[in-house]
Write a protein that holds these residues in place. Structure first.
Motif, short mmCIF file in Angstrom:
data_model
loop_
_atom_site.label_atom_id
_atom_site.label_comp_id
_atom_site.label_asym_id
_atom_site.label_seq_id
_atom_site.Cartn_x
_atom_site.Cartn_y
_atom_site.Cartn_z
N SER A 148 32.15 3.35 18.12
CA SER A 148 30.64 3.84 17.23
C SER A 148 30.14 2.12 17.38
O SER A 148 30.05 1.30 16.76
N TRP A 149 29.17 2.22 17.58
CA TRP A 149 28.43 1.14 18.37
C TRP A 149 26.88 1.30 17.57
O TRP A 149 26.02 0.34 18.13
N GLY A 150 26.93 2.14 17.17
CA GLY A 150 25.36 2.11 16.26
C GLY A 150 25.29 1.27 14.51
O GLY A 150 25.87 0.31 15.31
N HIS A 151 23.79 1.28 14.57
CA HIS A 151 24.36 0.49 12.68
C HIS A 151 24.91 -0.26 12.83
O HIS A 151 25.63 -1.18 11.43
N GLU A 307 17.24 13.97 7.84
CA GLU A 307 16.52 13.26 9.10
C GLU A 307 17.97 13.75 10.22
O GLU A 307 19.14 13.28 10.06
N VAL A 308 17.76 13.32 11.28
CA VAL A 308 18.20 14.03 12.42
C VAL A 308 19.64 13.35 12.54
O VAL A 308 18.99 11.82 12.82
N PRO A 309 21.06 12.91 12.43
CA PRO A 309 21.70 11.83 13.14
C PRO A 309 21.55 11.83 14.74
O PRO A 309 20.99 11.83 15.73
N GLY A 310 22.06 10.56 14.61
CA GLY A 310 22.69 10.04 15.59
C GLY A 310 22.64 11.17 17.28
O GLY A 310 22.48 10.59 18.27
N ALA A 314 28.55 12.35 14.66
CA ALA A 314 27.90 11.92 13.84
C ALA A 314 28.00 13.02 12.86
O ALA A 314 28.15 13.44 11.39
N TYR A 315 27.20 13.87 13.36
CA TYR A 315 26.86 14.72 12.55
C TYR A 315 28.04 15.75 12.27
O TYR A 315 28.27 16.41 11.08
N TYR A 316 29.15 16.07 12.71
CA TYR A 316 30.10 16.86 12.34
C TYR A 316 31.31 16.26 11.77
O TYR A 316 31.64 17.24 11.11
N GLN A 317 30.88 14.91 11.97
CA GLN A 317 31.78 14.18 10.88
C GLN A 317 31.60 14.89 9.76
O GLN A 317 32.20 14.66 8.77
N GLU A 318 30.26 14.37 9.30
CA GLU A 318 29.16 14.76 7.89
C GLU A 318 29.14 15.64 7.08
O GLU A 318 29.68 15.88 6.60
N LEU A 437 21.95 11.93 21.64
CA LEU A 437 21.05 11.78 20.69
C LEU A 437 20.20 12.75 21.42
O LEU A 437 20.00 13.67 20.53
N GLU A 438 20.05 12.84 22.50
CA GLU A 438 19.06 13.96 23.21
C GLU A 438 19.94 15.51 22.99
O GLU A 438 19.47 16.88 22.70
N MET A 439 21.74 15.61 22.68
CA MET A 439 22.12 16.59 22.59
C MET A 439 22.08 17.40 21.01
O MET A 439 21.56 18.50 20.60
N MET A 440 21.94 15.61 20.52
CA MET A 440 21.75 16.92 18.85
C MET A 440 20.25 17.42 18.43
O MET A 440 19.51 18.14 18.01
#
Length: 540
Positions: A148-151, A307-310, A314-318, A437-440
Motif C-alpha cells: 500500500s503506497w497511498g496516503h 467516494e470511489v476508493p483507489g 481497498a474496496y473489497y477489504q473495506e 483506479l481504472e479497474m475501480m
C-alpha cells in the motif's frame, strides 16, 4: 495425515477448542510447524489467527506478531489471556520498566506471544532484545500493507524482511484478508519468503449485496437517507478527514448515533470511538481508511462509500467488514466520476531527483554505514519519507539495508544514476496504481455482474451471475459459457509494448490482463486477435 498435521489438530482442539478446521487452516499450520513460510489470504473471521497460534504453541521460543493497530493488538492479547496463554503488547506508551519485564519474560520462556506495530521494530534496541529471546515465529498481520503506497502507507512494513533476518530468520506467516495476485507476489518479495505455502481461500462473500449509485450532486443526503433505512450498525467510508466530521454531524442531526474516525484524531479519541462501536453504543462510524482494519465485529450490516476508493483491493477489504456473521449485509458505492480525480491526486506523488540524489550521496559518503536516525538528521527528512526513499534506492542496487545499518551496496551506481533509476521505479509504481483506479472505475460503471467483476480481479472465475447485486437484479448480466480459444484465464502472455502479463478475466469480447510492469489493462478481444497484440507464452 502426517505426524505434524495430527499434532496441529490436537493442539487446535485442546488449546483453542477447534474441532473442525476450515479449508486451508491445517495445511498452513502444518507448514509453519515444520519451519516453512506461509502466505495466507482468508477473510477476517475465517480463522487466520488460529493458523499462527497453533504452531506457536508447538515451536520452542516466543512468537512475534506484527499488527498495525494498537486496539487490535489489545483485543488479541485479551483473547489469548482468556485462554490462559501468556501474551503482551508493546507500543510507544509502554513504560520502560514494563518493557524490561516483557523482554525478561520472553527470554525466560514465560511469555509466548508479543504483539507490536511495525514502527516498534524500527528501533534497534527492540530488535536486539527480541533477537536475544530467540523467536520461533514471525507473524505479519495485514500483510497487504506492504503493497500500500497511498496516503495511508506504512513504510515500516517494508523493513520487516530485514527485521526477520535480524531476529534469526524464524519462519514467517504473512496473513491478510485481501490480496490480488500482484500484491501476493510483492508480499513474498518484500518479506523474503522462502518457498512459502500459499493458501488463498474464500474471496467470495455471497451474503453481501453489492450496488452502485451514480450521483450527479453531493451524495450526503442520499447517504443519510440510506443509513436511516438500515437496521444494525454500519460504517461509512470517505476519502478525506473533513468529510468524516461533516457526514457524522449530518447523521447525528438525523437521530443516528454516529462518530467520526481518522488518523488525525488523538489516540484516546480513536480508542473511544472504536470501543463504543464494538460495544454497540454507536450505530455508525464515519471514517477514512484508517478505521476497520482487523475489526472483527460480526454484526456490521452495511458499508457505504461516499467516494470511489483507489482500487478494488481497498474496496473489497473495506466492504468485507460487513456481514461477518453470515447474515445479509449491504455494500453501496456512491459514485461520481469527478471523485476519481481525488484518488489520482493521492497517487500522483513521485520523489524528486534532487532529494533522491541527496540521500544516495549521503549513504555513499557514510562509507562503512550509518543508521536511520543519523541519516534523517543529515538529510532533514522525516523517518517515514526516508524509509520510502531508501526502499527505492535499495531496489536500484545503490544501498544495502539491515534492521540496524544502512550502507552502500557493493558496486553501487553513482548517486545521480541511482536517483534516476529510483525515480523511474516510483513513476512505474504510480502508473500501476492508476491502472488499479481504472479497474475501480470499470467496477462502478459495468452492467455485468459486479461480484463476477470483483472476483475476476482477484483471480477467481464466476460463470453465473451472482443474483445479489444491482446489475443482476436489473437483469443486465448474462450467464457466460465456458470460454474456449486463446487467452484463457491465468494464461501467461506477451504484449508488444507492455511486455509479459497474465490474463485475469476473459469475457466474450474483451480481456483483462495484469502486466508485470504496466498494471491492469482491458483489451478488446477482436483487436487483440486481428492485430496480433498478444502472444500466449505458457498454458493456463
Amino acid at each position: 495425515m502426517t505426524e505434524v498435521g495430527a499434532e496441529c489438530e490436537r493442539v487446535a482442539r485442546q488449546a483453542l477448542g477447534l474441532t473442525d478446521l476450515r479449508p486451508g487452516q491445517l495445511a498452513a499450520m502444518t507448514a509453519l510447524a515444520r519451519g516453512r513460510d506461509a502466505l495466507v489470504v482468508m477473510p477476517t473471521g475465517g480463522g487466520k489467527s488460529a493458523i499462527y497460534q497453533v504452531p506457536a504453541l508447538l515451536l520452542p521460543g516466543p512468537t512475534v506478531v506484527v499488527s498495525p493497530l494498537i486496539a487490535l493488538q489489545r483485543d488479541q492479547v485479551e483473547a489469548l489471556r482468556e485462554r490462559d496463554e501468556e501474551a503482551v503488547s508493546l507500543d510507544a506508551g509502554t513504560p520502560a520498566g514494563e518493557r524490561r519485564t516483557t523482554f525478561e519474560s520472553l527470554r525466560a520462556g514465560e511469555t509466548e506471544f508479543l504483539f507490536c506495530a511495525p514502527e516498534q521494530l524500527a528501533k534497534p534496541d527492540v530488535v536486539r532484545d527480541l533477537a536475544a529471546a530467540g523467536p520461533s515465529l514471525l507473524v505479519v498481520d495485514e500483510a497487504h500493507l506492504i503493497s500500500s503506497w497511498g496516503h495511508d502507507f506504512r513504510p515500516d512494513y517494508l523493513r520487516l524482511g530485514a527485521v526477520a533476518e535480524a531476529l534469526g530468520r524464524p519462519p514467517i506467516a504473512a496473513l491478510t484478508a485481501t490480496a490480488a495476485p500482484p500484491v501476493r507476489a510483492e508480499i513474498t518479495e518484500r518479506l523474503g519468503l522462502r518457498d512459502p505455502m500459499e493458501i488463498v481461500q474464500g474471496f467470495d462473500r455471497p451474503n453481501i449485496s453489492l450496488s452502485v449509485r451514480r450521483m450527479l450532486d453531493d451524495p450526503a443526503p442520499d447517504i443519510v437517507a440510506t443509513v436511516r433505512e438500515e437496521t444494525g450498525p454500519g460504517i461509512v467510508y470517505t476519502a478525506v478527514r473533513k468529510q468524516t466530521h461533516r457526514l457524522s454531524d449530518l447523521l447525528t442531526d438525523a437521530g443516528v448515533r454516529a462518530a467520526p474516525y481518522h488518523a488525525g484524531l488523538r489516540r484516546a479519541e480513536r480508542d473511544d470511538v472504536h470501543g463504543r462501536f464494538m460495544a454497540g453504543d454507536l450505530d455508525v462510524v464515519v471514517a477514512t481508511s484508517a478505521f476497520g482494519m482487523g475489526i472483527d465485529k460480526p454484526d456490521v450490516r452495511f458499508v457505504l462509500h461516499a467516494e470511489v476508493p483507489g482500487s478494488p483491493d481497498a474496496y473489497y477489504q473495506e466492504i468485507g467488514r460487513a456481514g461477518r456473521d453470515g447474515d445479509p449485509a449491504r455494500a453501496v458505492l456512491f459514485y461520481r466520476p469527478e471523485d476519481l480525480g481525488l484518488q489520482r491526486y493521492f497517487t500522483a506523488s513521485v520523489p524528486d531527483l534532487e532529494t533522491l540524489t541527496e540521500v544516495a550521496q549521503a549513504v555513499a559518503e557514510a562509507g562503512a554505514g550509518t543508521d536511520r536516525k543519523t541519516l534523517s538528521t543529515r538529510t532533514g527528512l522525516s523517518p517515514r519519507r526516508l524509509t520510502l526513499l531508501l526502499d527505492l534506492l535499495e531496489r536500484t542496487g545503490a544501498v544495502r539495508l539491515s534492521a540496524r545499518r544502512i550502507e552502500p551496496a557493493p558496486d553501487a551506481p553513482a548517486p545521480g544514476t541511482a536517483a534516476d533509476r529510483a525515480r523511474r521505479l516510483a513513476e512505474r509504481r504510480r502508473d500501476v496504481e492508476r491502472t488499479r483506479l481504472e479497474m475501480m472505475r470499470h467496477y462502478a460503471e459495468t452492467d455485468d455482474c459486479r461480484r463476477r467483476f470483483l472476483l475476476g480481479y482477484f483471480g477467481e472465475q464466476l460463470t453465473d451471475p451472482c443474483g445479489n447485486c444491482d446489475t443482476c437484479l436489473a437483469g443486465t448480466p448474462e450467464r457466460r459459457q465456458e470460454e474456449t480459444g486463446p487467452f484463457p484465464p491465468h494464461a501467461r502472455v506477451q504484449h508488444r509494448t507492455w511486455g509479459p502479463g497474465e490474463v485475469i478475466q476473459r469475457g466474450e469480447d474483451r480481456l483483462t490482463v495484469l502486466f508485470d510492469t504496466a498494471g491492469y489493462r482491458e483489451l478488446q478481444l477482436d483487436a487483440v486477435l486481428e492485430q496480433h497484440l498478444l502472444t500466449e507464452t505458457s498454458p493456463s
